[in-house]
Write an enzyme that holds these catalytic residues in place. Structure first.
Site, PDB file in Angstrom:
ATOM      1  N   CYS A   1       0.841  -1.197   0.000  1.00  0.00           N
ATOM      2  CA  CYS A   1       0.000   0.000   0.000  1.00  0.00           C
ATOM      3  C   CYS A   1       0.883   1.256   0.000  1.00  0.00           C
ATOM      4  O   CYS A   1       1.482   1.570  -1.016  1.00  0.00           O
ATOM      5  CB  CYS A   1      -0.989  -0.052   1.154  1.00  0.00           C
ATOM      6  SG  CYS A   1      -2.481   0.862   0.784  1.00  0.00           S
TER       7      CYS A   1
ATOM      8  N   HIS B   1      -3.537  -5.154   0.528  1.00  0.00           N
ATOM      9  CA  HIS B   1      -2.947  -5.730   1.749  1.00  0.00           C
ATOM     10  C   HIS B   1      -2.975  -7.262   1.709  1.00  0.00           C
ATOM     11  O   HIS B   1      -3.903  -7.880   2.234  1.00  0.00           O
ATOM     12  CB  HIS B   1      -3.707  -5.226   2.978  1.00  0.00           C
ATOM     13  CG  HIS B   1      -3.469  -3.774   3.243  1.00  0.00           C
ATOM     14  ND1 HIS B   1      -2.398  -3.322   3.972  1.00  0.00           N
ATOM     15  CD2 HIS B   1      -4.138  -2.670   2.834  1.00  0.00           C
ATOM     16  CE1 HIS B   1      -2.417  -2.006   4.020  1.00  0.00           C
ATOM     17  NE2 HIS B   1      -3.468  -1.590   3.337  1.00  0.00           N
TER      18      HIS B   1
ATOM     19  N   GLU C   1      -1.317  -9.331   3.351  1.00  0.00           N
ATOM     20  CA  GLU C   1      -1.143  -9.938   4.675  1.00  0.00           C
ATOM     21  C   GLU C   1      -2.473 -10.349   5.299  1.00  0.00           C
ATOM     22  O   GLU C   1      -2.520 -11.247   6.141  1.00  0.00           O
ATOM     23  CB  GLU C   1      -0.376  -8.984   5.603  1.00  0.00           C
ATOM     24  CG  GLU C   1      -1.128  -7.740   6.089  1.00  0.00           C
ATOM     25  CD  GLU C   1      -1.085  -6.559   5.128  1.00  0.00           C
ATOM     26  OE1 GLU C   1      -0.784  -6.766   3.935  1.00  0.00           O
ATOM     27  OE2 GLU C   1      -1.374  -5.425   5.570  1.00  0.00           O
TER      28      GLU C   1
HETATM   29  N1  GLN Z   1      -2.024   6.637   2.898  1.00  0.00           N
HETATM   30  C1  GLN Z   1      -2.116   5.891   1.684  1.00  0.00           C
HETATM   31  C2  GLN Z   1      -3.473   6.041   1.026  1.00  0.00           C
HETATM   32  O1  GLN Z   1      -4.417   6.431   1.653  1.00  0.00           O
HETATM   33  C3  GLN Z   1      -1.789   4.431   1.907  1.00  0.00           C
HETATM   34  C4  GLN Z   1      -2.761   3.739   2.797  1.00  0.00           C
HETATM   35  C5  GLN Z   1      -2.252   2.428   3.291  1.00  0.00           C
HETATM   36  O2  GLN Z   1      -1.054   2.169   3.287  1.00  0.00           O
HETATM   37  N2  GLN Z   1      -3.118   1.583   3.780  1.00  0.00           N
HETATM   38  O3  GLN Z   1      -3.610   5.768  -0.143  1.00  0.00           O
END
Ligand code: GLN
EC number: 6.3.4.2
Length: 547
Positions: A380, A519, A521
């Site tokens: 992310c 994600h 994970e």
């Molecule tokens: N802050 C980033 C976004 O909102 C990444 C979010 C995250 O890593 N879950 O896109």
């Protein structure tokens, strides 16, 4: 019709109620039953989405896009049953539903009270989908005696009365402190905790007692006598070296048998524990160790990256190595050179996160991994930082940055290679968001499909071209920079099915450098390690053999 198991906690918090619930779920599955696990949290936040990971640990995201408590992660990891929006609720959500109904006039002018309106709302929640499974396990967050918890305790009391006799069971988790000076395990706090429960009309059928060592017969009998449970329903929960031993340990202690006895299920089906024996064997008989750096912001509280730590463990199990994780504070190399902090690691992982703090450090970590050919997994925000690094240092877009940081600072400083996403497609409908929308609920949340490029590293790792993974973010890599970045060598190897949203990037001339917008994970399990974590640890193992 499902049987219900309510799990409550006493004496102190953090006794591992979530883990005990998850392990019991796994044991019931091992006996051939279907289960679903639920968490009822007494806090007033509507959901944990807006709670600080420092305070509350990671936010676990479900396929259907709910931001939930990290205990749902345990449930999924132990049972493999994908959690749903309807598996997690807080007082905040319950009250908000009740108040919404009140405003709509649903209560026909009645006075709205905790009993019956709030308790009914809780009971309705507990029974959602009750026909779908053999056992519904509901964990009540917090500790008995907490003011906020009262409506939940009252609701489960009523619930068990509403159901036919023998359909609900109460399991209470407590602590048996060991007093060194007298060499004794103390039962008094547990007695008090059960007394507290009984004063609100709940009588536990099973006591699970956390203790440093085994519970001697004398203490067991005393607990049974004073707490009004059967001696074989006093289950010791001793400290374990790995959480994945919990199902086997609880089975040895007779937890699943006690539960089936309490429900008078006889003869009980025999359990098949081979899956958990294999899991345990892989953890205890690892051959070698790899060192992985997690370069993040919330490094003081390991729970902030719970699922990542677990997924790495699963990746290690798949490769029969121990994964030694070190948490590196990204902010340190906002100002310092990254190299001395990252040398000696066999792989680098940059996890998700929000806000600008620490991001220059994460960009440096990505650069270090790219230049030194160290395996890199960006998740992310970790993917977004890898893209910014590529843009700045390889594609000549020197002012590259994320709109997230400009929004936070209130001024424009960067060329937004990562930009705010205002509309996207989910299934067959369009979702729209504005920058000023509420903090909660403005994200791309939950499961989305992605299509992997032919011949890419990720297609090889996943062993297929179509995947579905969970998201939780507001910002996206801007597709308009694709050509420039691909020319520099950063391939967009996974895209949303409509081809608009970059889901995965990978460096073509690097042994293992992958950034994913989602994600992975969250979907990894000990008995089914996620392909990306499995292969990331394999790459780390290869690196460890080189040095
Ligand atoms: N802050 C980033 C976004 O909102 C990444 C979010 C995250 O890593 N879950 O896109």
């Amino acid at each position: 019709m499902a049987r219900f198991i309510f799990i409550t906690g006493g004496v102190v918090s953090s006794l591992g109620k979530g883990l005990a619930s998850a392990a019991l779920g796994a044991l019931l599955q091992a006996r051939g039953y279907s289960v679903r696990l639920r968490k009822l949290d007494p806090y007033l936040n509507v959901d944990p989405g807006t709670m600080s990971p420092f305070e509350h640990g990671e936010v676990f995201v479900t396929d259907d896009g709910a931001e939930t408590d990290l205990d749902l992660g345990h449930y999924e990891r132990f049972t493999g049953v994908a959690a749903r929006k309807t598996d997690s609720v807080s007082s905040g959500r319950i009250y908000s539903n009740v108040l919404e109904k009140e405003r709509r006039g649903d209560y026909l002018g009645k006075t709205i009270q905790v009993i019956p309106h709030v308790t009914n709302e809780i009971k309705d929640f507990i029974s959602i989908g009750e026909d779908e499974v053999d056992f519904m396990l509901c964990e009540i967050g917090g500790t008995v005696g907490d003011i906020e918890g009262l409506p939940f305790f009252e609701a489960i009391r009523q619930f068990s009365q509403d159901k036919p006799r023998g359909q609900c069971l109460f399991m209470h988790l407590t602590l048996l402190p060991y007093i060194k000076a007298s060499g004794e395990l103390k039962t008094k706090p547990t007695q008090h905790s059960v007394k507290e429960l009984r004063s609100i009309g709940l009588a536990p059928d099973i006591l699970v007692c956390r203790s440093e060592g085994p519970i001697p017969v004398k203490e067991r009998e005393k607990l049974a006598l004073f707490c009004n449970v059967r001696p074989d329903s006093v289950i010791a929960a001793q400290d374990l070296s790995t959480i994945y031993d919990a199902p086997l340990a609880y089975h040895r202690e007779g937890l699943d048998q006690a539960v089936l006895d309490a429900f008078q299920i006889s003869p009980a089906p025999k359990p098949d524990l081979t899956k958990w024996e294999d899991v345990s064997d892989r953890i205890h008989n690892a051959e070698g160790e790899v060192k992985v750096a997690i370069v993040g912001k919330y490094t003081q509280l390991e729970d902030a990256y719970k699922s990542i730590a677990e997924a790495l463990t699963h990746g290690g199990m798949a490769n029969r190595v121990r994964v030694k994780v070190e948490w590196v504070d990204a902010e340190v190399f906002d100002t310092e050179d990254a190299a001395p902090h990252l040398e000696g690691f066999h792989a680098i992982l940059v996890p998700g996160g929000f806000g600008e703090r620490g991001t220059e450090g994460k960009i440096k970590a990505a650069q270090y991994a790219r230049e030194h050919k160290v395996p890199y997994l960006g998740i992310c925000l970790g993917m977004q930082m890898a893209v910014i690094e590529a843009a700045r240092n390889a594609a000549g877009i020197t002012e590259a940055g994320s709109e997230e940081f400009d929004h936070e600072a209130g001024k424009k400083r960067f060329e937004p290679v990562v930009y705010h996403l205002k509309e996207w497609v989910q299934g067959n409908h369009k979702v729209e968001r504005k920058v000023g929308d509420d903090k909660g609920g403005t994200m791309r949340l939950g499961a989305y499909d992605a299509v992997l490029a032919d011949g890419s590293k990720v297609a090889e790792v996943y062993g297929g071209a179509n995947i579905e993974e969970r998201h939780r973010h507001r910002y996206e890599v801007d597709i308009k920079y694709r050509d420039k970045l691909e020319k520099a060598g950063l391939n967009f190897s996974g895209m949303s099915p409509d081809g608009r949203l970059p889901e995965i990037v990978e460096w073509s001339d690097h042994p293992w450098f992958i950034g994913v917008q989602y994600h992975p994970e969250l979907k990894s399990k000990p008995f089914e390690p996620h392909p990306l974590f499995r292969d990331f640890v394999r790459a780390a193992k290869d690196t460890s053999r080189l040095v």
